[in-house]
Design a protein around this motif. Sequence first.
Motif, short mmCIF file in Angstrom:
data_model
loop_
_atom_site.label_atom_id
_atom_site.label_comp_id
_atom_site.label_asym_id
_atom_site.label_seq_id
_atom_site.Cartn_x
_atom_site.Cartn_y
_atom_site.Cartn_z
N ARG A 643 19.62 32.87 -23.12
CA ARG A 643 19.08 31.88 -24.38
C ARG A 643 19.56 30.60 -23.80
N PHE A 644 21.13 30.01 -22.60
CA PHE A 644 21.14 29.02 -22.42
C PHE A 644 20.11 28.52 -21.28
N LEU A 645 19.81 29.45 -20.47
CA LEU A 645 19.02 28.98 -19.11
C LEU A 645 17.64 28.70 -20.07
N THR A 646 16.91 29.02 -21.21
CA THR A 646 15.63 28.82 -21.95
C THR A 646 15.76 26.88 -22.22
N ILE A 647 16.59 26.83 -22.94
CA ILE A 647 16.95 25.17 -22.86
C ILE A 647 17.44 24.47 -21.72
N ALA A 648 18.44 24.99 -20.71
CA ALA A 648 18.75 24.14 -19.89
C ALA A 648 17.67 24.02 -19.05
N THR A 649 16.83 24.70 -19.29
CA THR A 649 15.77 24.61 -17.87
C THR A 649 14.94 24.07 -18.75
N ALA A 650 15.01 23.61 -19.88
CA ALA A 650 14.18 22.82 -20.78
C ALA A 650 12.39 23.67 -20.30
N LYS A 651 12.82 24.75 -20.53
CA LYS A 651 11.69 25.66 -20.77
C LYS A 651 10.43 25.41 -21.43
N VAL A 652 9.26 25.89 -21.26
CA VAL A 652 8.17 25.52 -22.73
C VAL A 652 7.31 26.39 -21.51
N ALA A 653 6.74 26.93 -23.41
CA ALA A 653 6.01 27.78 -23.10
C ALA A 653 4.38 27.42 -23.28
N THR A 654 3.99 28.54 -22.55
CA THR A 654 2.61 28.20 -22.09
C THR A 654 1.57 28.81 -22.96
N SER A 655 2.24 28.88 -23.66
CA SER A 655 1.13 29.84 -24.80
C SER A 655 1.96 30.58 -25.89
#
Length: 792
Positions: A643-655
């Motif tokens: 969960r931390f990495l999803t925010i820390a890497t500013a991941k955006v779902a492509t769909s």
Amino acid sequence: MKRTIKKVAVLGSGVMGSRIACHIAGAGLPVLLLDMVPKEAADSTDAGARNKLVNDALQAALKSNPSPVYTKDVAKRIRTGNFTDNMKEIAGYDWIIEVVVERLDIKKIIFDQVEQYRKPGTLITSNTSGIPIHLMAEGRSEDFKKHFCGTHFFNPPRYLRLLEIIPTPETSSEVVDFLMDFGSLQLGKTTVLCKDTPAFIANRIGVYGIMAIFGLVEKLGLTIDEVDALTGPVIGRPKSATFRTADVVGIDTLVKVANGVADNCPADEQRAAFAIPAWLGKMVEGNWLGDKTGQGFFKKTKGTGGEKEILTLNLSTMEYGPRQRPKFATLEAAKPVDDLRTRLSMLVQGTDKAGEFYRLFHYGLFSYISHRIPEISDEIYRVDDAMMAGFGWEIGAFESWDVLGVEKTLSKMKEAGYAVAPWVDEMIASGAKSFYKVENGKRLYYDVSTKSYKAIPGGDAFIVMKNFAGQTVWKNSACRAYHLGDDVLGLEWNTKMGSIGGEVLEAIQKSISLAEEKYKGLVIANDTPNFSAGANVGMIFMYAVDQEFDELDMAIRQFQQTMMRARYSSVPVVVAPHALTLGGACELSLHADKVCAAAETYIGLVELGVGLIPGGGGTKEFAMRAADEMHEDEPENITLKNRFLTIATAKVATSAQEAYELGILRKGLDEVVMNQGRRISEAKKSVIEIYDSGYVTPVPRTDVKVLGRSGLGTLLTGINGMWRANYATDHDALVARKLAYVMCGGDLSEPTLVSEQYLLDLEREAFLSLTGEKKTLERIQSVLKSGKPVRN
């Protein structure tokens, strides 16, 4: 009989075939993708060698950008084979789509094999764009003819929503109706019924538009850069505008369609417009076909410093030179205007060369579409639907005419020598002053055959917020709340990029209060190109630069309180996002009772990119979800780390499908709607279903397990490793440490149960402290100036 599609066979794995297979698999259906056996493998018994052509094509599609699939797992639903060994397997498939080379003789050979193996009643369609559909049905069995028609997808099939359905006189009406519904519901397409005329609808109108612009280039002495500046987003068209679009599609393809119309439409009053200009003919002869050959109207090169440079073709000299930034007074005056309809009216009134271009272009377009009714379509809305879904127009051609004023524009067209079809004059004479109108939330179109207004079929499934303007319940300068019928309230806002500022937060709070008073619930959605790019960072920057930290603290509190208001309202709140749904818009979705997201939703918490952490409850929500997902047999900090990495890497779902994998959407609760136009209707249904099932107001959480120092130590170690390996800058590491501190509940000596408000307070404090950092302000300023954060 009740028809269902459980499996689909795609015959032909070229650019279109492989991508159609990917899109259908993305809709959840197993696909059999077939192509020829390579000549060199004709005598081989090795399946890999015999399927090399189809396998290579599929892999090339999967590696292409933009991706043709919603998630990587989609590829598992595609099985490959070849015509020789596997054609007999189509007997077990419900829909067979032919996508082989555009030659009638080759298609007939394929259909011979299809007839040999298909079961009676199986659907057979062709994706052809240039061969009359009825010619392919000649000589076939009655059952084949009854179940055969054209299904013309547009490339790339995942992103261009148009699916043209082209029946022959022998095609069963049941087949046509089924494909229209299936394409819309299951494949997410705007299905448009077309007549079997050259280029069907979208290419007929779209290519006319491009060829007409080529004519204006010579008439007005315009350059390629000038035309693309005039015909892009400023008039509600894609960024690729005109010449860049031709490069992407392929100049040879454009010429082929133009020649096809000129050769096969002798009665077309604008047939001369499809004549190929000398400079375009030279480009084809020189193999300057656009992106596929490395050069067309534009050419990518390397500058003196090794950086990439894009050169533009000079149509007079046929030589490439540096791109020029065009300057037109009309364009500069209209660009700051956000509303497209207002902007169009300004553009056609321009007194410079740009204004002249806009007038002549629109006059020609309006004249042309008027004469295509009823030749290519009996209904005007099908023409507009085709252009919006196939060519990415924000509003259709007839709708544009409405915007500019039908009667007023018609008068000016006639003065300029542009004729229209007689039915337009008859419409005006009858007192009907527009092609469309809205009554009781339903959009009506002018029906030429009956000379009356009719409701657009299926309108109930496609809720458009602005159509309910007559049922406005509340509004401020940026937002409107409408009664959508059936005791459901709807809220939309129209700010630049859908940004969320004080007025939007006020509107969310007010709409929830109104819904609690006398409605079943609230739908939050809009009809703009993007749902929302997130919080108003300009406001944050202004407060931070002026060191108005008390004001900033109040603003963050208001954002958090609004998100919590959505979570803990006494009626269901359903959000229906689409396209960009970033930052604060993602946080709003995280706090909704349900999300009905369009399949093409690009959603994520991107605050780390501007040197901040999610401050509207997003960090809190991810910490809560991590706590709820922890299993006894799994090390607790793995869930937290993900969960931390999803925010820390500013991941955006492509769909939207990928948003499940990132933990933004909740499996079994949130819904993905394949057809973007249906998402608001589905959200409204969800509000009613949730309310009628006995909605109970949730209770704020006080039992969120945070790990304190044990989790914090793990996350800090990872951050330090990323920093030492130069994957993170000093400032990246600082922001990530603040994020880790909040998600672990602070510096607690042991795992502890805390409340949501405790986490919100930590989140707000961390957000505020980061707004005082010089490098955060540099990042925000960079975004405001260029749209991209600086890496510092």
